[in-house]
Write an enzyme that holds these catalytic residues in place. Structure first.
Site, mmCIF file in Angstrom:
data_model
loop_
_atom_site.group_PDB
_atom_site.id
_atom_site.type_symbol
_atom_site.label_atom_id
_atom_site.label_comp_id
_atom_site.label_asym_id
_atom_site.label_seq_id
_atom_site.Cartn_x
_atom_site.Cartn_y
_atom_site.Cartn_z
ATOM 1 N N ASP A 84 12.322 -32.297 -18.286
ATOM 2 C CA ASP A 84 12.144 -31.892 -16.893
ATOM 3 C C ASP A 84 10.943 -32.614 -16.303
ATOM 4 O OD1 ASP A 84 12.942 -30.356 -14.642
ATOM 5 O OD2 ASP A 84 11.271 -29.011 -14.977
ATOM 6 N N TYR A 131 8.559 -33.732 -12.568
ATOM 7 C CA TYR A 131 7.732 -33.108 -11.533
ATOM 8 C C TYR A 131 7.566 -34.160 -10.432
ATOM 9 C CZ TYR A 131 3.588 -30.248 -10.116
ATOM 10 O OH TYR A 131 2.676 -29.432 -9.474
ATOM 11 N N HIS A 180 6.240 -30.863 -3.404
ATOM 12 C CA HIS A 180 6.144 -29.734 -4.326
ATOM 13 C C HIS A 180 4.809 -29.761 -5.067
ATOM 14 C CE1 HIS A 180 7.186 -26.741 -7.328
ATOM 15 N NE2 HIS A 180 6.997 -27.627 -8.292
ATOM 16 N N ARG A 195 -5.170 -24.565 -6.716
ATOM 17 C CA ARG A 195 -6.482 -25.233 -6.673
ATOM 18 C C ARG A 195 -6.876 -25.443 -5.221
ATOM 19 N NH1 ARG A 195 -3.325 -28.059 -10.107
ATOM 20 N NH2 ARG A 195 -3.127 -29.800 -8.626
ATOM 21 N N GLU A 235 13.969 -23.099 -9.496
ATOM 22 C CA GLU A 235 13.533 -24.449 -9.148
ATOM 23 C C GLU A 235 14.787 -25.244 -8.806
ATOM 24 O OE1 GLU A 235 11.053 -26.148 -12.170
ATOM 25 O OE2 GLU A 235 9.374 -24.814 -11.687
ATOM 26 N N GLU A 244 16.761 -28.311 -8.360
ATOM 27 C CA GLU A 244 16.597 -29.650 -8.905
ATOM 28 C C GLU A 244 17.921 -30.393 -8.936
ATOM 29 O OE1 GLU A 244 14.391 -30.074 -12.502
ATOM 30 O OE2 GLU A 244 13.228 -28.228 -12.215
ATOM 31 N N ASP A 263 16.316 -24.802 -12.653
ATOM 32 C CA ASP A 263 15.465 -24.599 -13.822
ATOM 33 C C ASP A 263 14.646 -23.325 -13.598
ATOM 34 O OD1 ASP A 263 14.684 -25.352 -16.355
ATOM 35 O OD2 ASP A 263 12.987 -26.523 -15.654
ATOM 36 N N ARG A 276 7.065 -17.356 -13.691
ATOM 37 C CA ARG A 276 5.747 -17.859 -13.300
ATOM 38 C C ARG A 276 4.605 -17.120 -13.996
ATOM 39 N NH1 ARG A 276 6.941 -22.745 -11.089
ATOM 40 N NH2 ARG A 276 8.561 -22.543 -9.501
ATOM 41 N N GLN A 328 4.490 -18.271 -17.663
ATOM 42 C CA GLN A 328 4.028 -19.658 -17.704
ATOM 43 C C GLN A 328 2.525 -19.760 -17.417
ATOM 44 O OE1 GLN A 328 6.230 -22.281 -15.133
ATOM 45 N NE2 GLN A 328 4.891 -24.022 -15.493
ATOM 46 N N TYR A 345 0.512 -21.745 -20.465
ATOM 47 C CA TYR A 345 0.666 -23.202 -20.367
ATOM 48 C C TYR A 345 -0.621 -23.999 -20.450
ATOM 49 C CZ TYR A 345 -0.638 -23.890 -15.393
ATOM 50 O OH TYR A 345 -1.293 -23.978 -14.193
ATOM 51 N N LYS A 350 9.776 -21.286 -19.349
ATOM 52 C CA LYS A 350 10.815 -22.177 -18.857
ATOM 53 C C LYS A 350 12.037 -22.260 -19.763
ATOM 54 C CE LYS A 350 10.388 -24.655 -15.864
ATOM 55 N NZ LYS A 350 10.795 -24.499 -14.459
ATOM 56 N N THR A 402 18.375 -22.729 -18.147
ATOM 57 C CA THR A 402 18.490 -23.807 -17.160
ATOM 58 C C THR A 402 19.961 -23.876 -16.788
ATOM 59 O OG1 THR A 402 16.658 -25.076 -18.120
ATOM 60 C CG2 THR A 402 18.207 -26.270 -16.708
ATOM 61 N N THR A 435 11.348 -29.749 -9.236
ATOM 62 C CA THR A 435 11.647 -29.040 -7.993
ATOM 63 C C THR A 435 11.683 -29.986 -6.808
ATOM 64 O OG1 THR A 435 10.524 -27.088 -8.864
ATOM 65 C CG2 THR A 435 10.922 -27.142 -6.500
ATOM 66 N N GLU A 479 6.687 -21.521 -3.647
ATOM 67 C CA GLU A 479 6.254 -22.189 -2.423
ATOM 68 C C GLU A 479 6.712 -21.440 -1.172
ATOM 69 O OE1 GLU A 479 6.905 -26.722 -2.888
ATOM 70 O OE2 GLU A 479 8.241 -25.723 -4.319
#
Length: 403
Positions: free
Chosen positions: A117, A119, A124, A133, A191, A193, A225, A229, A232, A236, A245, A249, A338, A352
């Site tokens: 997978d 990114y 996204h 952040r 997600e 995808e 996917d 959250r 994870q 992670y 995850k 899927t 995503t 999001e």
């Protein structure tokens, strides 16, 4: 309506012809099928009846033998199928080999080897960076514009559209909690995808160049996917996604061959950083795809992410995935990551869309931050086709059930 009489403009007309695997009521026999409108053609039976040299590839319980056969076989089979469903002289032979789509059971169309997978959406990645952040000078990580970030997933829990998704359990810990707790995920997400299906394998130690993408990749499909959250977020750091995850899927039951998407090829977004030679696609054919995706929760469309905005292309992802010498296997599947566009209604995850739960979605059946038991998510999509007709992608649906 007879199977050949597909309405003009049908997104699953003879210009499309995606591949799947089906069985008939009361039978465990699985057969390769090709979709035409609201019918599915038994491709193996048709190949046998018409004396095709590729009958042995199509008379199988999954697509893997066809995937492994390579580009020449893919093109030959597609030309033959197009003739079988459009040339009047074939109708008498082929007509009995069609089945109404509503009468068959669809299965996972290929045996998945490995799953990776990525990114690849800048929109996204920037949204996620701003959520987690908010004080960072740049919402992207320093490596993001230099390589397609990805992780190796779990192939054993790739499931076909329509398969129920049990809510996963695991450890989670909110920032204010003194210690982790175990239990069902309370922040279950999607997600939206696109998945790419590898046909021809490669030799270990031999990277796949950008220009060889179409020699190895057979086609694509929609992919959801699912993501826990809260699980994870706790697990992670520092190694990346794992239990958050790997539980499910979902992929479409229909694989659209790349040859059906020639009109959908587009240039990717302008590059803002110089790329290393193995990723530099400035002299390559356009590597993006103009796919228009819709995300619906319980039948209500909440987002329409445009795949044309993806910064990293499928060819670049394949090149990066193999540049260290990792080999490809027939049935490898890799997800785009995503898909999110620049507008709020173009975001491909609830993370999001609700800005990490702070801005709930208003649905006809109530507000949502993340998914509740019983919620059903459906991804659908189309792409521009020849002469202004649309190419439909098989939808992918999954309903969350109590774990």
């Amino acid at each position: 309506m007879p199977p050949f009489d597909v309405p003009e403009g049908d997104p699953f007309g003879p210009h499309n012809l995606p591949y799947g695997v089906f069985s008939l009521p009361g039978s465990s026999h699985r057969a390769v099928g090709v979709r035409l409108g609201d019918h599915v053609l038994d491709a193996g039976a048709a190949a046998h009846a018409l004396g095709s040299p590729y009958a042995s590839l199509l008379a199988r319980p999954n697509l893997n033998p066809l995937l492994a056969a390579g580009r020449t076989a893919w093109s030959d089979v597609r030309r033959a199928l197009t003739a079988w469903v459009t040339v009047p002289s074939h109708r008498e032979t082929v007509a009995p080999l069609f089945h109404p789509l509503s009468s068959v059971t669809l299965h996972l169309p290929f045996e998945v080897a490995d799953y990776v997978d990525f990114y690849a959406s800048e929109n996204h990645a920037r949204n996620v960076g701003q959520i987690f952040r908010p004080d960072a000078e740049d919402s992207l990580t320093p490596n993001w514009k230099h390589l397609p970030i990805g992780y190796h997933g779990r192939s054993g829990t790739v499931v076909v559209s329509g398969t129920e998704v049990p809510r996963p359990s695991g450890q989670r810990k909110a920032p204010t909690d003194a210690a982790p707790v175990f239990g069902p995920s309370v922040r279950l997400d999607i997600e939206a995808e696109v998945g790419f299906v590898v046909g021809v394998p490669s030799r270990m130690g031999a990277p796949v160049a950008l220009g060889d993408f179409r020699e190895h990749v057979f086609g694509l499909c929609l992919l959801n996917d699912w993501s826990a959250r809260d699980i994870q977020a706790w697990e992670y750091v520092p190694l990346g996604p794992f239990l958050g995850k790997s539980f499910a899927t979902s992929v479409s039951a229909w694989i659209t061959p790349l040859d059906a998407l020639e009109e959908a090829l587009v240039a990717p977004p302008a590059r803002t950083h110089e790329l290393l030679p193995y990723l530099d696609d400035s002299d390559e054919e356009p590597g993006g795809y103009d796919l228009r995706i819709s995300v619906a929760v319980n039948g209500h469309v909440v987002s329409e992410p445009p795949f044309s905005t993806m910064y990293w292309t499928a060819a670049q992802q394949l090149a990066h995935m193999t540049v260290n010498g990792a080999s490809l296997r027939t049935g490898d599947l890799y997800g785009s990551g995503t898909v999110s566009g620049p507008a709020e209604r173009e975001r491909g995850s609830l993370l999001e869309l609700t800005w990490n739960g702070r801005e709930p979605l208003e649905l006809p059946d109530g507000k949502r931050t993340f998914l509740e038991d019983g919620d059903e998510v459906t991804l659908s999509a189309w792409a521009p086709g020849p002469n202004g007709v649309r190419v439909g992608l098989g939808q992918v649906t999954g309903r969350v059930v109590q774990g």
